[in-house]
Scaffold this active site. Structure first.
Site, PDB file in Angstrom:
ATOM      1  N   LEU A  50       0.862  -1.174   0.000  1.00 22.39           N
ATOM      2  CA  LEU A  50       0.000   0.000   0.000  1.00 22.39           C
ATOM      3  C   LEU A  50       0.900   1.225   0.000  1.00 22.39           C
ATOM      4  CD1 LEU A  50      -2.769  -0.813   2.652  1.00 22.39           C
ATOM      5  CD2 LEU A  50      -3.166  -0.258   0.250  1.00 22.39           C
ATOM      6  N   ASP A  51       0.497   2.282  -0.701  1.00 19.94           N
ATOM      7  CA  ASP A  51       1.257   3.524  -0.682  1.00 19.94           C
ATOM      8  C   ASP A  51       1.361   4.051   0.744  1.00 19.94           C
ATOM      9  OD1 ASP A  51       1.448   3.460  -3.442  1.00 19.94           O
ATOM     10  OD2 ASP A  51      -0.309   4.742  -3.747  1.00 19.94           O
ATOM     11  N   PRO A  52       2.419   4.812   1.062  1.00 21.58           N
ATOM     12  CA  PRO A  52       2.520   5.405   2.401  1.00 21.58           C
ATOM     13  C   PRO A  52       1.283   6.215   2.785  1.00 21.58           C
ATOM     14  CG  PRO A  52       4.612   5.596   1.257  1.00 21.58           C
ATOM     15  CD  PRO A  52       3.631   5.052   0.251  1.00 21.58           C
TER      16      PRO A  52
END
Length: 309
Positions: A50-52
């Site tokens: 997942l993206d930050p």
């Protein structure tokens, strides 16, 4: 002192799946390492980054569960996403420089639904330079940060459901159910271009991976509080069994002799087995021992077997 800042920790064999609610502002690997330390786990992995910026469901596999992570990597996923209209960014989210700012046209539900209809079903996507895909061994996002852009191949993905949740003069909220390999940032960027004003992601939450859903998630802060109370001893109750990762495959119960030969790496015949695909393998005591695959000659070959503790 919590596990996350303890200088030396012993590691133990622990098996299971943790459905982590990843906090925003943290990479998936940082979340993975925090969980691994809390559980004192020898081995851990996750099933798709997942993206930050993103929050939500990040299945973390401990011990023998890592053998089955491929079955979640390839699974459908669901998200809720909020985008800001009128601004396009380099990465497709709010954590990179602005590329363009354009006026937002007057939007109606009918116009939005018409635009969204073009993004349902099988669509083509060109991955962002700000992605983990690699070019000659180098992640694209590292090249992007150096100002380097390389050609990316268009890929086909499937958008099973794309629902308009809300919108106003500056933003849009969507629910997305999609196939593996779908980039939500790219999807919203493409929707913004179709609307003629551009858009980028300001909030993203993963709600579902395969049959795992948001109601089953555990927050990292909760795990850390539990660790402070009783060390790792109280955490194992949050782990789901290995078999839940592959519960969508049919189960085959084996005799003791058949289970023995399979565990030696041999393909075996099993009466009344399915004719193709993967199967869950259960021994004579009805204990899950791994995954097998049906061969063209109807035998079952072992593919992923768990190590008995």
């Amino acid at each position: 002192m919590t596990a996350t800042n303890h200088p030396k920790l012993f590691k133990r064999p622990v098996d299971g799946v943790l459905l982590l609610d990843k906090p925003g502002g943290m990479t998936s690997n940082e979340a993975l390492q925090r969980v691994k330390r809390l559980f004192h786990a020898k081995k851990a992995g996750h099933t798709g980054s997942l993206d930050p910026l993103a929050t939500g469901l990040l299945p973390i596999c401990l011990g023998e569960a890592t053998k089955f992570s491929q079955f979640l990597l390839g699974a459908d996923k669901s998200y809720s996403v909020k985008g800001r209209l009128g601004v396009r960014t380099a990465s497709g989210d709010s954590e990179s420089p602005i590329l363009t700012e354009r006026p937002i046209p007057k939007l109606t539900k009918r116009a939005l639904e018409k635009t969204l209809s073009a993004f349902r079903g099988v669509i083509d996507q060109t991955p962002s330079m700000y992605s983990a895909l690699k070019h000659k061994g180098q992640p694209l996002y590292k090249l992007a940060r150096q100002g380097i852009e390389v050609e990316r191949k268009t890929r086909q993905v499937t958008i099973y459901e794309l629902t308009l949740l809300d919108w106003d003069n500056e933003s849009i909220e969507l629910y997305v159910h999609c196939s593996k390999g779908t980039y939500i940032r790219t999807l919203l960027d493409d929707v913004g271009e179709a609307l003629g004003c551009g858009a980028h992601v300001v909030a993203l939450r993963r709600l579902r991976v395969a049959h795992y859903h948001e109601d089953q998630m555990i927050k990292l802060a909760h795990l850390e509080r539990e660790y402070d109370k009783a060390n790792y001893t109280g955490l194992d109750r949050y782990l789901l069994p290995l078999e839940t990762m592959v519960s969508h495959f049919p189960a085959i119960k084996l005799s003791s002799s058949t289970a023995f030969y399979l565990q030696q790496g041999q393909a075996v015949m099993v009466p009344n087995a399915p004719t193709h695909g993967f199967v869950r393998l259960r021994d004579q005591n009805d204990q899950f021992i791994g995954i097998g695959e049906i061969l063209s000659d109807a035998r079952i070959a072992p593919r992923r077997l768990i190590q008995k503790r």
